[in-house]
Design an enzyme around this catalytic site. Sequence first.
Site, PDB file in Angstrom:
ATOM      1  N   ASP A 137      59.108  22.597  26.836  1.00  0.00           N
ATOM      2  CA  ASP A 137      59.454  21.244  26.399  1.00  0.00           C
ATOM      3  C   ASP A 137      59.810  21.262  24.909  1.00  0.00           C
ATOM      4  O   ASP A 137      60.333  22.258  24.411  1.00  0.00           O
ATOM      5  CB  ASP A 137      58.291  20.299  26.693  1.00  0.00           C
ATOM      6  CG  ASP A 137      58.750  18.902  27.068  1.00  0.00           C
ATOM      7  OD1 ASP A 137      59.316  18.220  26.197  1.00  0.00           O
ATOM      8  OD2 ASP A 137      58.549  18.491  28.214  1.00  0.00           O
ATOM      9  N   HIS A 139      58.101  14.126  23.194  1.00  0.00           N
ATOM     10  CA  HIS A 139      58.276  14.376  24.622  1.00  0.00           C
ATOM     11  C   HIS A 139      57.328  15.462  25.134  1.00  0.00           C
ATOM     12  O   HIS A 139      56.651  15.293  26.161  1.00  0.00           O
ATOM     13  CB  HIS A 139      59.736  14.769  24.869  1.00  0.00           C
ATOM     14  CG  HIS A 139      60.161  14.782  26.295  1.00  0.00           C
ATOM     15  ND1 HIS A 139      59.953  15.869  27.122  1.00  0.00           N
ATOM     16  CD2 HIS A 139      60.814  13.857  27.054  1.00  0.00           C
ATOM     17  CE1 HIS A 139      60.462  15.608  28.319  1.00  0.00           C
ATOM     18  NE2 HIS A 139      60.975  14.392  28.304  1.00  0.00           N
ATOM     19  N   SER A 157      60.713  13.019  33.658  1.00  0.00           N
ATOM     20  CA  SER A 157      59.949  13.875  32.750  1.00  0.00           C
ATOM     21  C   SER A 157      58.469  13.542  32.792  1.00  0.00           C
ATOM     22  O   SER A 157      57.619  14.400  32.532  1.00  0.00           O
ATOM     23  CB  SER A 157      60.446  13.706  31.303  1.00  0.00           C
ATOM     24  OG  SER A 157      61.632  14.408  31.085  1.00  0.00           O
TER      25      SER A 157
END
Length: 705
Positions: A104, A167, A492
């Site tokens: 990620d 994220h 996600s």
Amino acid sequence: MGSLPAVEHLPISSNHLSMLQEVVQSSSVANFLIRNYERTFNGFAAKLTNQEAKKLASMKGVVSVFPSRTLHLLTTRSWDFMGFHENSNHNLAAESEVIIGVLDTGIWPESASFQDEGFGPPPKKWKGVCKGGKNFTCNNKIIGARFYSSSSSSNSTDGTARDVEGHGSHTASTAAGNKVKDASFFGLGQGTARGAVPSARIAAYKVCHPEGCDSMDILAAFDDAIADGVDIITVSLGGESAVDFYEDTIAIGAFHAMEKGILTLNSAGNNGLSGLQSVSSVAPWMVSVAASSTDRQFIDKVILGDGEKLNGFSVNSFNLNGTKFPLMYGKYVSKNCSETEAMLCEEDCLDSSLVEGKIVLCDQFKGSFEAHRAGAAGSILLNEDFKNLSSMVSLPALALSNDNYDFVKSYVKSTKKPEAEILKSEVIKDSAAPVVAIFSSRGPNFIIPDILKPDLTAPGVNILAAYSPLGSPSNDPTDKRQVEYNIVSGTSMSCPHAAGIAAYVKTFHSDWSPSAIQSALMTTARAMDQSKNDDGEFAYGSGHINPIKAVDPGLVYEAFKEDYIKLMCSIGYAPDSIRAISGDNSSCPESSQNVPPKDLNYPSMTAFVPSEKSFTVNFHRTVTNVGLSNSTYRAEVSPSSRLHVKVVPEVLSFKSLKEKKSFDVTVTGEGLNSSAMVSASLVWSDGNHTVRNPIVIHTFRGTRD
């Protein structure tokens, strides 16, 4: 790209340089080499012209050459919603031995979700390192960190595994974050934030930067994660559409992981608005995860000057404290743009001197970014695409349905001094949940139409989890708020939910194969209400993931490397293409031994049939008993007016664990229209376990039909 040789005579990197020397004919050949893969793969990334790439591909010993691509990120009530409560049974000793690899944007190590109080040293099997770069320290929770920066963009080389976007921290904490009480986003969604397996360890592999995620970095991260000793890999990123497996870096990396006993879970994609066949994660050896809602919904309200109150959608942490502001339509507060652009509040269209202290009406959701940039007091937006989805906003704002938005426009037009107040968001119960999000990519599988994708769905709407204080909580570059926890939506977010549950299953069944864990997740998934979910199984696959049931599925469907090789042979992949995926000298067997896609021992049953013709489809499956040693399962087929389903035999009797039994399913029906789908389900039950398999027949062609 190949597999490592059994015996090494020369350093692999030296061999790569000598090969490159033959191709580029330069004295400074090292300048062309970007990266070596030499831990679980045998390959390298280099800067080559098309002609040089062709020359390299023709050299003896070269399995495959393919171009690098740039992929993209696909972005606490959720666990309770699934019945996976804090007091659910955990095998803590085994859980502390499980390592989840997260590919990620990196991780924020100072977050409370990643502190290591009470953790012992890393598992003995761990072979990784902490190469987090400057000002980055691992601990006994984050036991490994690496960063990759092969991109030619100078901005991507930040020299650290630290997450500057948020994220990666969000996905990592969703899968395996600690229990953190009273977490919230400015008071919204307050509760205990936790991952599925709070006692598990995390290894962070930073492959993404603001510009995207380079495929050569992704492959390097897979190479490292496999060699480091992770148990599960979660990948919340992907391409815009499905590509052949030999061009799909995630599929290639996941294949090598599968071969080493590691299951990869991947976001299905966020291109649901593009319609059917938009799912980008389609390889059968990894789990493709769609996104759906929970029963917690964020709403907002606007009060007009005449007292009318309208409901809308946003995650709005701002409070105007009872103050009403003048309400203006975007087209009246712009000097530099066309009327259409101003109505939409397009970038740089709003005049700061005209919007200051006013709430601006914008004909699209992203108009809120421009309203914030220009200094507006707030914004009312048209929710043109995302229905009941609440998105994070960077100023007091909410999105209204078409009817409510038109009502506000009429109010502005008919009122001499229109004004409004936007309230802070609140939480309500959504009794319709779970519903697959409109943004979640849909099947069918464009590469292999006889393999159902996505595989299942998990919570991915308005998920509260850890974040980086350096990342914008609203993805608005002018939003300077710093937060420790953020509310985000996307596949996600659903992917690490499924990855965490896969890790949870692993804690009870450390010897299970990747396909056995995948089967457990799919066959125990809750059936979804098709009347509430457009596109049915193409939206949610086998159904909504069920953590508690997944630990004890009763029966599992297993497939292994050789099965996937036979599958790829059956769809017409050339030997070189297959070797690009397997990394070895795998070859196709006699054609009679190939596995047609519909007969891969997969937990769902799917077949493409020509339109307007009656059909008979046969499926062959084998199940392994992992429930009770002495058990008898009986088949039950859900009624379908358009399909006739016959199962032979209808009863499977087992005398021992790990015993295998095979059965055949025959599906017949009348001709379907083009672009049509019908479905049913087969359920095997012994009174203690329910093993459910969707049956899908459709007429959507793939790349090879």
